[in-house]
Design a protein around this motif. Structure first.
Motif, mmCIF file in Angstrom:
data_model
loop_
_atom_site.group_PDB
_atom_site.id
_atom_site.type_symbol
_atom_site.label_atom_id
_atom_site.label_comp_id
_atom_site.label_asym_id
_atom_site.label_seq_id
_atom_site.Cartn_x
_atom_site.Cartn_y
_atom_site.Cartn_z
ATOM 1 N N VAL A 106 -7.936 -5.036 -0.840
ATOM 2 C CA VAL A 106 -7.495 -4.983 0.437
ATOM 3 C C VAL A 106 -8.486 -4.743 1.421
ATOM 4 C CG1 VAL A 106 -5.794 -4.289 2.305
ATOM 5 C CG2 VAL A 106 -5.159 -4.188 -0.009
ATOM 6 N N ALA A 107 -9.221 -4.084 1.039
ATOM 7 C CA ALA A 107 -10.581 -3.634 2.084
ATOM 8 C C ALA A 107 -11.412 -4.890 2.317
ATOM 9 C CB ALA A 107 -11.380 -2.672 1.489
ATOM 10 N N SER A 166 -9.821 -7.224 4.578
ATOM 11 C CA SER A 166 -10.107 -6.940 5.929
ATOM 12 C C SER A 166 -11.213 -7.592 6.477
ATOM 13 C CB SER A 166 -9.963 -5.662 6.136
ATOM 14 O OG SER A 166 -11.410 -4.648 5.591
ATOM 15 N N TRP A 194 -9.220 1.660 3.457
ATOM 16 C CA TRP A 194 -8.810 1.199 2.314
ATOM 17 C C TRP A 194 -10.117 1.344 1.367
ATOM 18 C CZ3 TRP A 194 -5.815 -2.455 5.258
ATOM 19 C CH2 TRP A 194 -4.261 -2.380 4.973
ATOM 20 N N TRP A 232 -9.279 -0.240 9.461
ATOM 21 C CA TRP A 232 -8.379 -0.264 8.335
ATOM 22 C C TRP A 232 -9.114 -0.655 6.879
ATOM 23 C CZ3 TRP A 232 -4.542 -3.949 11.047
ATOM 24 C CH2 TRP A 232 -3.561 -3.148 11.938
ATOM 25 N N GLY A 288 -10.125 4.670 -0.496
ATOM 26 C CA GLY A 288 -9.110 4.528 -1.539
ATOM 27 C C GLY A 288 -9.834 4.183 -2.867
ATOM 28 N N SER A 324 -6.819 -1.216 -3.531
ATOM 29 C CA SER A 324 -7.502 -0.549 -2.111
ATOM 30 C C SER A 324 -8.657 -1.487 -1.836
ATOM 31 C CB SER A 324 -7.607 0.672 -2.061
ATOM 32 O OG SER A 324 -6.645 1.527 -2.113
ATOM 33 N N THR A 326 0.959 -0.975 0.051
ATOM 34 C CA THR A 326 0.024 0.105 -0.151
ATOM 35 C C THR A 326 1.053 1.259 0.065
ATOM 36 O OG1 THR A 326 -1.836 -1.134 1.136
ATOM 37 C CG2 THR A 326 -1.833 1.397 1.354
#
Length: 169
Positions: A98-99, A102, A129, A125, A132, A95, A74
């Motif tokens: 990654v989100a 999570s 993300w 978090w 983003g 992003s 990131t």
């Protein structure tokens, strides 16, 4: 090693939020992103190298390293985009990826590891993300994002990192 990385994730999130609020150019903001990204990648590669592929006990190390690398990439992605003035849409898609990760990470922290604090941190978090993706792909300006980055830098990274390093977590 988590405490070390979290300490620097804290300052990079704070820096990124302040840079955006203060209209500091992306190249200047990239410096701390590079330092933090390289630190995270180095620590997580060391974890992978020292892992044992033959025992189930070490699978947690690989999971921790894999999720830790999400952070390292990131910050290097943000730095490269800032230095070279690249199109941020691919960072937005990263992003989102990654989100999405999570969500199971929060589930694992809460239901497998029994750590409600880290579960909440993963959710927070994931929200950051997700912003983003919303800003860079959907092109929706979210004025609260710099404040969220500063908040998360303090609450989800700096404080927990410092507590881990001082054995208070």
């Amino acid at each position: 090693m988590l405490g070390v990385v979290l300490l620097y994730v804290g300052i990079v999130l704070i820096n990124n939020g302040i840079a955006r609020l203060s209209n500091i150019d992306n190249k200047s903001a990239a410096v701390m992103n590079i330092f933090t990204g390289l630190l995270s990648i180095t620590i997580n590669i060391i974890t992978i190298v020292h892992g044992d592929f033959h025992t189930m006990d070490d699978i947690g190390d690989f999971y921790s390293a894999a999720t830790g690398l999400l952070f390292g990439f990131t910050y290097l992605f943000v730095a490269a985009n800032g230095i070279f003035n690249l199109d941020n849409r691919l960072y937005g898609w990263y992003s989102l990826f990654v989100a999405i990760n999570s969500v199971p990470a929060a589930y694992i922290e809460y239901f497998v590891n029994g750590d409600w604090r880290m579960a909440i941190i993963w959710i927070l978090w994931g929200i950051l993300w997700l912003t983003g993706f919303i800003e860079n792909v959907l092109k929706k300006h979210l004025s609260f994002v710099p404040y969220l980055a500063i908040f998360e830098g303090i609450v989800t990274a700096w404080i927990p990192g410092f507590m881990i390093l001082t054995n208070l977590w």
